[in-house]
Enzyme design. Structure first.
Site, short mmCIF file in Angstrom:
data_model
loop_
_atom_site.label_atom_id
_atom_site.label_comp_id
_atom_site.label_asym_id
_atom_site.label_seq_id
_atom_site.Cartn_x
_atom_site.Cartn_y
_atom_site.Cartn_z
N ASP A 59 -9.63 -3.50 0.02
CA ASP A 59 -8.44 -4.15 0.57
C ASP A 59 -8.72 -4.81 1.92
O ASP A 59 -8.36 -5.98 2.14
CB ASP A 59 -7.31 -3.12 0.73
CG ASP A 59 -6.03 -3.73 1.24
OD1 ASP A 59 -5.33 -4.40 0.45
OD2 ASP A 59 -5.71 -3.56 2.43
N HIS A 85 21.04 2.31 -13.62
CA HIS A 85 21.55 3.19 -14.66
C HIS A 85 22.98 2.77 -15.02
O HIS A 85 23.68 2.16 -14.21
CB HIS A 85 21.55 4.65 -14.19
CG HIS A 85 20.18 5.20 -13.99
ND1 HIS A 85 19.41 4.89 -12.88
CD2 HIS A 85 19.42 6.04 -14.74
CE1 HIS A 85 18.25 5.52 -12.97
NE2 HIS A 85 18.22 6.21 -14.09
N ASP A 92 26.84 2.62 -15.51
CA ASP A 92 27.91 3.10 -14.64
C ASP A 92 28.82 4.08 -15.36
O ASP A 92 29.09 3.93 -16.56
CB ASP A 92 28.77 1.92 -14.15
CG ASP A 92 28.07 1.09 -13.08
OD1 ASP A 92 27.08 1.58 -12.50
OD2 ASP A 92 28.50 -0.05 -12.85
N HIS A 101 -8.29 -8.83 2.65
CA HIS A 101 -7.42 -9.45 3.65
C HIS A 101 -8.22 -10.40 4.54
O HIS A 101 -7.76 -11.50 4.86
CB HIS A 101 -6.76 -8.38 4.52
CG HIS A 101 -5.57 -7.74 3.90
ND1 HIS A 101 -4.39 -8.42 3.68
CD2 HIS A 101 -5.36 -6.48 3.45
CE1 HIS A 101 -3.51 -7.60 3.13
NE2 HIS A 101 -4.08 -6.42 2.97
N ASN A 145 5.86 -1.32 3.68
CA ASN A 145 5.07 -0.80 4.79
C ASN A 145 5.84 -0.86 6.10
O ASN A 145 5.50 -0.16 7.06
CB ASN A 145 3.77 -1.59 4.93
CG ASN A 145 2.81 -1.35 3.78
OD1 ASN A 145 2.96 -0.41 3.01
ND2 ASN A 145 1.82 -2.23 3.64
N ASP A 181 22.15 0.65 -9.45
CA ASP A 181 21.16 1.72 -9.35
C ASP A 181 20.22 1.76 -10.54
O ASP A 181 19.38 2.65 -10.65
CB ASP A 181 21.84 3.08 -9.17
CG ASP A 181 22.64 3.51 -10.40
OD1 ASP A 181 22.82 2.68 -11.32
OD2 ASP A 181 23.09 4.67 -10.43
N THR A 236 0.80 -1.22 0.00
CA THR A 236 0.00 0.00 0.00
C THR A 236 0.84 1.27 0.00
O THR A 236 0.69 2.12 -0.88
CB THR A 236 -0.95 0.00 1.21
OG1 THR A 236 -1.86 -1.09 1.08
CG2 THR A 236 -1.72 1.30 1.31
#
Length: 875
Positions: free
Chosen positions: A325, A758, A760, A329, A226, A756, A205
């Site tokens: 939700d 991307h 290097d 659950h 969460n 990351d 969430t």
């Protein structure tokens, strides 16, 4: 004879006629009774209403009705209330809608909303007042509006934007239970919707709600789950602690701040992050979270915000519902509780649309209705326990469930020294029916973008659908429903619907990812987005008139051509080919590399049908190498090809290709020795061998394979990885080409040592050279492109393209697939499928830009680049 015939025909007529007469008499008698009763009751009711009803008399202490009945506050205590006191004076204050009985009511100050004659003037009408009390057509009953222009009332210069989230509303609900949700179904019918919207991983969430309003991946905005721990803060984040309101956790710029920074006001009725002073600021108007507030009250408040004077009125609004939700659950996605919850949220959504229509805003407001994720069923007999894998588990902490992470128990002291690699080894391939795969977080599929954040613990378990991974059997939190799983699971798919003057009508679009919604909302508000992970313009096809028109990225590093000077190499580079016995033969095969301009044009047409990849990295010295069967872009600093492009046709016959010449390598005479790999690099006793970016076996003639057996086509590969690479090119690639009427292939190395997502920088790569001249890629990419219309080949495709990109981790072992004792046919395709990606992911990791020569609007090219193929077929 005649007499007999007469008797025979008359008798039935008389019987039927008598029967009809009897029925008619009974019906007439019944009608007379009903009319008499109705008249009597009507007169009686009118008499009661006149003499003993509380209608328009509620809480009037002076009123005395029939038999001296009362309608004041104390009548219940005295026991002398008029017959309709409860319904008229009490119940009317508890409901959010009008009914015929309430219309024209005396104003009740305790009412949630009013149905009195002056409610429009006082702006406190119930949302359906006009349709119920004034006879106007309700929004639900009204036909879809197809006006091309905004229909905004005076004071609304530009359409407001409402972002409405229904937590856990999985996409499948919209189709299975559509008849139970008339209001939402009408929005779907009249507006625009996608088959589904893909949530980000983990499908939780808080991460996804914050992604929606920032356009950032969880690894970028910081809310990676969460529940999480930050070693730099030395604090824990959870939904039950006040720490969630600490701005240090929340990175990026949420939509409300983007709007406010550009002169607009924003109001949030609940949204993760909205009651946090992010960058020192709150929304213009916000409500502290309180899950007990009725949905109708939330809607009513938002409508009141829309009634504010123009100078005070927000342009951007959020609305959040916990359902379906919470019910998912509790009961699972296929349960009576979920069905009831869907009806409840649909009713509340209908109240919003009725309220907008009452204000003449229903065709003025741009409204987006979406969800953060889906929901799946879980079972108590589908649990993986860590106690089954470790003799003791007290040395680590585990975030349990559908998206488990493992870290040191003793924090912060052991956080960085914790042996994550050993944990992954101990959890790998332990059981034949193991229902999770352990990963070091940097090795997770790159499409997840779930690695580069200290809050993402290094050990991650990728759990099978409907399974849970927990510490021990003491965890009994199972059954019901859950979410957090792989975002490619169909059960995790979320809804996306939109309606308003800016959106197209009655349209279904292909699925997309929720990182794209932020840019879309900025376009609706006509403001500039903050930097984000979305691809601006990729959702232009949702809009009637796009606000932003994208263009292709400008190439940063220009290419040169590696020229052919001498057919004989100046250095052998320790390469050897026993099949080339003398310099004449060597000169002959090298001369094949010297293409004429006509041959270059021909190979470009076939092997670069959508244009060469543009290089967006700075200061990258590279050249193009042309061959009859493929074209490559050679990176001089890396001494290897950055990319190779070729087209595999649909094989018209099944005759085998010419066998590949074994143990044959030679120097590419077009590349200076100082910029080339030495073959001796691969002769040392190490785990690295050479692979070919363009597979020599793909050549159609025995002579043309020599064009691939050269140093400029070499890339370093681990032995185990090469097994998978070779199987893909010899078997799976042919399969794809056959199914798709040919495919264009672009492949190459990736360097992402800092994981990351991307490419290097050169100095980052240099750190990992390990005293060698050739850097080892962290991944390899393969992008397969074909024509969506399979009657056309890739090089002659007039319309939309189809893509199938992969980003495969380059690792020394294949333990991810547990291949021990299995042929490649049983695991290689599954491995590639697990590492499916978007073209945009490949671009970010390579600094390349694809499809620039494809004659098609750039926004449509961006749709292609952000498309993620899926293989899941069942929920």
């Amino acid at each position: 004879m005649e007499s007999t015939l007469t008797l025979a025909t008359e008798q039935p007529v008389k019987k039927n006629t008598l029967k009809k007469y009897k029925i008619a008499c009974i019906v007439l008698l019944a009608l007379l009774v009903i009319m008499s009763l109705g008249l009597g009751l009507g007169l009686g009711l009118r008499k009661l209403e006149k003499q003993g009803s509380c209608r328009k008399k509620c809480f009037d202490a002076s009123f005395r009705g029939l038999e001296n009945c009362r309608c004041d506050v104390a009548c219940k205590d005295r026991g002398d209330c008029c017959w309709d006191f409860e319904d008229t004076c009490v119940e009317s204050t508890r409901i959010w809608m009008c009914n015929k009985f309430r219309c024209g009511e005396t104003r009740l100050e305790a009412s949630l909303c009013s149905c009195s004659d002056d409610c429009l003037q006082r702006k406190d009408c119930c949302a359906d007042y006009k349709s119920v009390c004034q006879g106007e057509t309700s929004w639900l009953e009204e036909n879809c509006d197809t006006a091309q222009q905004s229909q905004c009332p005076e004071g609304f210069d530009l359409p407001p934007v409402i972002l409405f989230s229904m937590d856990g509303f999985r996409a499948e609900y919209l189709y299975t239970w559509d008849t139970l949700m008339p209001n939402i179904n009408k929005l779907k019918t009249c507006g625009i919707h996608s088959k589904y919207m893909r949530a980000m991983y983990p499908t939780k969430t808080f991460p996804n709600h914050y992604t929606i309003v920032t356009g950032l991946y969880p690894e970028s905005h910081g809310i990676i789950d969460n529940n999480m721990y930050d070693v730099n803060l030395n604090k824990n984040f959870s939904l039950s602690s006040k720490e969630q309101n600490n701005p240090a956790w929340w990175h990026g710029q949420p939509m409300w701040l983007t709007a406010m920074y550009q002169g607009l006001k924003a109001a949030t009725y609940f949204w993760p992050g909205s009651e946090v002073a992010i960058n020192g600021s709150f929304p213009s108007i916000y409500m502290p979270y309180n899950g007990s507030v009725p949905f109708e009250e939330r809607i009513s408040t938002l409508l009141k915000w829309l009634d504010l004077p123009k100078a005070e009125r927000p342009r951007f609004y959020t609305m959040y519902f916990e359902e379906p939700d919470s019910s998912g659950h509790a009961g699972g996605p296929v349960s009576a509780r979920v069905i009831k919850a869907l009806q409840v949220v649909d009713h509340a959504f209908g109240m919003l649309m009725e309220g907008l229509k009452q204000r003449n805003l229903h065709n003025c407001v741009n409204i987006i209705l979406l969800a953060d994720h889906g929901m799946d069923q879980t079972y108590c007999n589908k649990m993986e326990y860590m106690t089954d894998y470790f003799p003791r588990i007290n040395f680590f902490y585990m975030y349990e469930g559908p998206a488990p992470r493992i870290r040191a128990h003793n924090i912060p002291h052991d956080f960085f020294s914790f042996n994550s690699e050993e944990i992954v080894r101990n959890l790998s391939c332990r059981k034949p029916d193991q229902h999770f795969k352990p990963y070091l977080t940097p090795d997770l599929p790159k499409r997840l973008h779930y690695a580069k954040n200290v809050r993402i613990d290094k050990v991650h378990l990728f759990v099978d659908q409907q399974w849970l991974a927990v510490r021990s059997k003491s965890n009994t939190n199972c059954g019901g429903g859950n979410h957090g799983y792989n975002n490619e699971f169909r059960s995790m798919e979320a809804i996306f619907l939109a309606h308003g003057p800016s959106f197209k009508e009655k349209t279904e679009v292909e699925p997309f990812e929720n990182i794209e919604v932020y840019n879309l909302m900025c376009d609706l508000l006509r403001i500039q987005p903050a930097p984000n992970n979305g691809t601006h313009g990729s959702l232009n096809h949702l809009l009637k008139v796009p606000f932003y028109e994208p263009s292709h990225a400008e190439e940063v590093s220009k290419f040169s051509v590696c020229g052919f000077a001498n057919p004989l190499p100046t250095e052998s580079l320790d390469c050897f080919c026993p099949h080339l016995q003398n310099s004449t033969q060597l000169e002959q095969v090298n001369q094949m590399l010297n293409l004429t301009q006509e041959e270059i044009t021909a190979t470009v047409k076939v092997n670069l049908p959508f244009g060469r990849p543009r290089v967006l990295q700075k200061n990258v010295d590279h050249c193009l190498l042309y061959h009859r069967e493929y074209v490559s872009g050679f990176g001089k600093a890396m001494r290897m090809p950055m990319w190779s492009s070729y087209t595999v046709p649909q094989l018209g016959d099944t005759s085998p290709l010419p066998p590949t010449v074994p143990d044959c390598l030679r120097a590419d005479v077009r590349v200076p020795p100082s910029e080339s790999q030495k073959c001796s690099f691969y002769l040392a006793d190490k785990n690295i061998t050479h692979g070919f970016l363009y597979p020599p076996a793909s050549n159609r003639t025995s002579d043309s394979q020599y064009d691939a057996l050269i140093t400029s086509n070499l890339v370093p590969m681990y032995e185990e990885f090469r097994k998978m690479w070779d199987y893909f090119h010899s078997v799976l690639l042919i399969k794809h080409a056959t199914e798709r009427n040919g495919v264009n292939v672009v492949s190459g190395p990736i360097f992402d040592y800092n994981y990351d997502g991307h490419f290097d920088a050169p100095d980052e790569i240099t750190k990992h050279l390990a005293n060698t001249d050739v850097p080892i890629p962290t991944h390899y990419f393969v992008v397969l492109t074909s024509c969506k219309n399979k009657s056309h080949t890739p090089e002659n495709c007039p319309g939309w393209l189809d893509v199938l990109p992969f980003i495969i981790p380059h690792r020394p072992t294949n333990v991810e697939s547990c291949p021990e004792g299995k042929p490649e046919a049983l695991w290689v395709e599954e491995r590639f499928t697990a590492h499916i990606a978007r073209v945009r992911d490949v671009e970010l990791l390579t600094g390349l830009d694809f499809y620039q020569d494809k004659v098609q609007p750039v926004s449509e090219i961006l749709q292609l680049k952000t498309y993620l193929p899926t293989f899941e077929t069942t929920i």
